[in-house]
Design a protein around this motif. Structure first.
Motif, mmCIF file in Angstrom:
data_model
loop_
_atom_site.group_PDB
_atom_site.id
_atom_site.type_symbol
_atom_site.label_atom_id
_atom_site.label_comp_id
_atom_site.label_asym_id
_atom_site.label_seq_id
_atom_site.Cartn_x
_atom_site.Cartn_y
_atom_site.Cartn_z
ATOM 1 N N GLY A 82 22.244 35.452 41.549
ATOM 2 C CA GLY A 82 21.302 34.306 41.273
ATOM 3 C C GLY A 82 20.844 34.134 39.780
ATOM 4 N N GLU A 83 20.794 35.175 39.393
ATOM 5 C CA GLU A 83 20.173 35.135 37.899
ATOM 6 C C GLU A 83 21.117 35.202 36.925
ATOM 7 O OE1 GLU A 83 16.715 34.983 37.530
ATOM 8 O OE2 GLU A 83 16.755 34.996 39.608
ATOM 9 N N PRO A 84 21.018 34.671 35.459
ATOM 10 C CA PRO A 84 22.063 34.688 34.643
ATOM 11 C C PRO A 84 22.146 36.168 34.235
ATOM 12 C CG PRO A 84 20.192 33.454 33.738
ATOM 13 C CD PRO A 84 19.778 33.842 35.301
ATOM 14 N N GLY A 85 23.349 36.648 34.000
ATOM 15 C CA GLY A 85 23.675 37.936 33.357
ATOM 16 C C GLY A 85 24.519 38.726 34.330
ATOM 17 N N PRO A 86 25.136 40.072 34.161
ATOM 18 C CA PRO A 86 26.037 40.516 35.149
ATOM 19 C C PRO A 86 25.548 40.952 36.350
ATOM 20 C CG PRO A 86 25.344 42.090 33.395
ATOM 21 C CD PRO A 86 24.615 40.626 32.924
ATOM 22 N N GLY A 87 24.310 41.039 36.458
ATOM 23 C CA GLY A 87 23.469 41.546 37.938
ATOM 24 C C GLY A 87 23.690 43.260 38.061
ATOM 25 N N PRO A 88 22.943 43.819 38.738
ATOM 26 C CA PRO A 88 22.758 45.234 38.836
ATOM 27 C C PRO A 88 23.936 45.784 39.511
ATOM 28 C CG PRO A 88 21.241 44.212 40.246
ATOM 29 C CD PRO A 88 21.879 43.162 39.515
ATOM 30 N N VAL A 89 24.302 47.084 39.448
ATOM 31 C CA VAL A 89 25.029 47.775 40.099
ATOM 32 C C VAL A 89 24.281 48.529 41.223
ATOM 33 C CG1 VAL A 89 27.003 49.422 40.271
ATOM 34 C CG2 VAL A 89 26.932 48.001 38.422
ATOM 35 N N LEU A 90 24.515 48.309 42.609
ATOM 36 C CA LEU A 90 24.055 48.838 43.513
ATOM 37 C C LEU A 90 24.746 49.758 44.510
ATOM 38 C CD1 LEU A 90 22.390 45.483 44.051
ATOM 39 C CD2 LEU A 90 20.973 47.327 43.682
ATOM 40 N N GLY A 91 25.911 49.950 44.336
ATOM 41 C CA GLY A 91 26.687 50.824 45.034
ATOM 42 C C GLY A 91 27.105 50.388 46.307
ATOM 43 N N VAL A 92 27.222 49.120 46.730
ATOM 44 C CA VAL A 92 27.745 48.449 47.835
ATOM 45 C C VAL A 92 28.694 47.377 47.510
ATOM 46 C CG1 VAL A 92 26.900 47.113 49.851
ATOM 47 C CG2 VAL A 92 25.585 48.955 48.853
ATOM 48 N N TYR A 93 29.815 47.517 48.032
ATOM 49 C CA TYR A 93 30.789 46.293 47.590
ATOM 50 C C TYR A 93 30.610 45.293 48.546
ATOM 51 C CZ TYR A 93 33.813 49.227 44.618
ATOM 52 O OH TYR A 93 34.345 49.945 43.661
ATOM 53 N N GLY A 94 30.859 44.040 48.041
ATOM 54 C CA GLY A 94 30.846 42.754 48.779
ATOM 55 C C GLY A 94 31.922 41.798 48.688
ATOM 56 N N LEU A 95 32.235 41.191 49.551
ATOM 57 C CA LEU A 95 33.218 40.041 49.623
ATOM 58 C C LEU A 95 33.236 38.858 50.475
ATOM 59 C CD1 LEU A 95 37.270 40.823 50.066
ATOM 60 C CD2 LEU A 95 35.914 39.718 51.999
ATOM 61 N N VAL A 96 33.574 37.686 49.768
ATOM 62 C CA VAL A 96 33.524 36.779 50.889
ATOM 63 C C VAL A 96 34.964 36.009 50.765
ATOM 64 C CG1 VAL A 96 32.544 34.324 51.193
ATOM 65 C CG2 VAL A 96 30.932 36.130 50.452
ATOM 66 N N GLY A 97 35.532 35.851 51.833
ATOM 67 C CA GLY A 97 37.081 35.394 51.673
ATOM 68 C C GLY A 97 37.400 34.493 52.825
ATOM 69 N N THR A 98 38.418 33.708 52.687
ATOM 70 C CA THR A 98 38.826 32.870 53.664
ATOM 71 C C THR A 98 40.035 33.475 54.427
ATOM 72 O OG1 THR A 98 40.480 31.807 52.054
ATOM 73 C CG2 THR A 98 38.456 30.702 52.273
ATOM 74 N N VAL A 99 40.015 33.382 55.646
ATOM 75 C CA VAL A 99 40.866 33.975 56.555
ATOM 76 C C VAL A 99 42.219 33.440 56.419
ATOM 77 C CG1 VAL A 99 41.521 34.429 58.975
ATOM 78 C CG2 VAL A 99 39.237 34.495 58.337
ATOM 79 N N ARG A 100 43.329 34.342 56.018
ATOM 80 C CA ARG A 100 44.556 33.773 55.753
ATOM 81 C C ARG A 100 45.326 32.930 57.079
ATOM 82 N NH1 ARG A 100 46.864 38.013 53.453
ATOM 83 N NH2 ARG A 100 45.429 37.667 51.696
ATOM 84 N N MET A 114 36.091 32.103 57.878
ATOM 85 C CA MET A 114 35.756 32.958 56.513
ATOM 86 C C MET A 114 35.142 34.254 57.163
ATOM 87 S SD MET A 114 34.211 30.148 53.874
ATOM 88 C CE MET A 114 34.448 31.402 52.684
ATOM 89 N N LEU A 115 35.442 35.336 56.060
ATOM 90 C CA LEU A 115 34.901 36.582 56.202
ATOM 91 C C LEU A 115 33.699 37.181 55.354
ATOM 92 C CD1 LEU A 115 34.793 39.497 57.696
ATOM 93 C CD2 LEU A 115 36.374 40.113 55.937
ATOM 94 N N LEU A 139 41.669 47.182 53.690
ATOM 95 C CA LEU A 139 40.929 46.868 55.098
ATOM 96 C C LEU A 139 40.651 45.377 55.421
ATOM 97 C CD1 LEU A 139 38.758 50.090 55.729
ATOM 98 C CD2 LEU A 139 41.065 49.571 56.326
ATOM 99 N N THR A 140 40.616 44.712 54.404
ATOM 100 C CA THR A 140 40.006 43.152 54.449
ATOM 101 C C THR A 140 41.337 42.476 53.882
ATOM 102 O OG1 THR A 140 39.162 43.539 52.137
ATOM 103 C CG2 THR A 140 37.634 43.566 53.866
ATOM 104 N N ALA A 141 42.499 42.936 53.774
ATOM 105 C CA ALA A 141 43.783 42.028 53.482
ATOM 106 C C ALA A 141 43.846 40.842 54.281
ATOM 107 C CB ALA A 141 44.800 43.270 53.654
ATOM 108 N N ARG A 142 43.224 40.883 55.337
ATOM 109 C CA ARG A 142 43.493 39.526 56.331
ATOM 110 C C ARG A 142 43.033 38.304 55.384
ATOM 111 N NH1 ARG A 142 44.333 36.046 59.439
ATOM 112 N NH2 ARG A 142 44.704 36.317 61.578
ATOM 113 N N VAL A 143 42.187 38.513 54.390
ATOM 114 C CA VAL A 143 41.396 37.489 53.803
ATOM 115 C C VAL A 143 41.714 37.187 52.277
ATOM 116 C CG1 VAL A 143 39.499 37.496 55.449
ATOM 117 C CG2 VAL A 143 39.071 38.501 53.050
ATOM 118 N N ASP A 144 41.710 35.928 51.678
ATOM 119 C CA ASP A 144 41.861 35.785 50.504
ATOM 120 C C ASP A 144 40.429 35.795 49.748
ATOM 121 O OD1 ASP A 144 44.797 35.352 50.440
ATOM 122 O OD2 ASP A 144 44.557 33.602 51.287
ATOM 123 N N PRO A 145 40.116 36.441 48.882
ATOM 124 C CA PRO A 145 38.725 36.552 48.379
ATOM 125 C C PRO A 145 38.479 35.381 47.758
ATOM 126 C CG PRO A 145 39.934 38.568 48.025
ATOM 127 C CD PRO A 145 40.972 37.643 48.568
#
Ligand SMILES: C[S@@+](CC[C@H](N)C(=O)[O-])C[C@H]1O[C@@H](n2cnc3c(N)ncnc32)[C@H](O)[C@@H]1O
Length: 271
Positions: free
Chosen positions: A249-267, A185-186, A229-235
């Protein structure tokens, strides 16, 4: 390139991104020059500390997602100083046999990490430049702990925005993701160039100028580029989103912080 062991004491009058980040997280491994630059960063980007804390919280949620999917090995590239909810503590709470390898080019981060991990047989830290995957993957602290046949979570969290060349980022991710067994995973996070919320990105240009002037040029990228750039993984759900909105972790949409994140499985490239 393997990062040479420092010949003498590191020059602590030069700020380091690892130690500034440690300061933002409330850690104790930072010095006056780091704190001075951290204060200037907060003047430009008032949410800088909150963003660092949120990035570390994203890392924790992502590590747990990787454990849930069967990864028991972690390669943390640009790990920083392994304190304040570091990967090995999260992983070992879930499975004491999990193996964690930290890699960082900052000599103080590595020296502190070695002290912290002394006697720990399932976590190590290696001084290396993440832009040289051959050196990283063959380093004794990496090759000696991680079995390349096993599913492994590769972590590149708030680290690749120091690499300016898009194609190099893509090649690095491809190489690291291909280095381990099926089920790998990535975990990825990266400063954003196109967040909808102007407050979240205010000060970004000033911050980039400051980063450049202090010797740590910082690149922000837009979502389309980061997905390419992360096309190698299925998010995993919810895909490539702001870290505040990646399974908050908390209910609700969560704040926008200006940083993207992804967790994916390597294809599997053989499919
Ligand atoms: C903002 S910190 C992120 C720490 C950690 N990944 C996290 O998100 O909690 C970025 C880290 O990347 C490290 N770094 C930057 N460029 C690097 C390189 N070329 N090779 C290895 N480490 C690097 C810095 O020393 C710093 O510790």
């Amino acid at each position: 390139m393997t990062v040479p062991e420092p010949a003498g004491e590191p020059d602590l009058s030069i700020p380091s991104s690892a130690r500034i980040y440690d300061f933002f997280l409330g850690g104790g491994h930072n010095f006056a020059a780091d704190r001075a630059l951290a204060e200037r960063i907060v003047e430009l980007v008032p949410a800088a500390r909150e963003t660092a804390v949120a990035n570390r919280a994203f890392l924790g949620r992502a590590v747990r997602a990787c454990l849930d999917r069967g990864c028991r090995q972690f390669l943390d590239l640009g790990s920083g100083i392994p304190t304040v909810e570091p990967v090995h503590e999260i992983a070992h709470r879930h499975d004491p046999s999990a193996r964690v390898v930290y890699v960082d080019s900052d000599p103080v981060a590595v020296a502190v990490g070695r002290d912290l991990l002394d006697g720990n047989e399932s976590a190590t830290i290696t001084a290396a430049d993440l832009t040289d995957p051959d050196a990283v993957l063959s380093a004794p602290g990496v090759a000696g702990l991680l079995d390349p046949a096993e599913p492994t979570a590769v972590l590149a969290v708030a680290a690749l925005h120091y690499v300016g060349d898009d194609e190099l980022v893509a090649r690095l991710l491809d190489r690291y993701c291909s280095a381990f067994g099926p089920g790998s995973m990535l975990v990825f996070s990266h400063g954003s160039a196109d967040v909808d919320d102007p407050a979240a990105v205010s000060g970004t240009e000033d911050l980039q100028r400051l980063a450049r002037d202090s010797g740590h040029p910082l690149v922000v990228r837009d979502r389309a580029t980061l997905r390419r750039l992360t096309a190698r993984v299925d998010p995993l759900e919810p895909g490539l989103v702001d870290i505040g909105r990646w399974r908050p972790g908390e209910p609700g949409p969560g704040p926008v912080l200006g940083v993207y994140g992804l967790v994916g499985t390597v294809r599997d490239q053989s499919r």
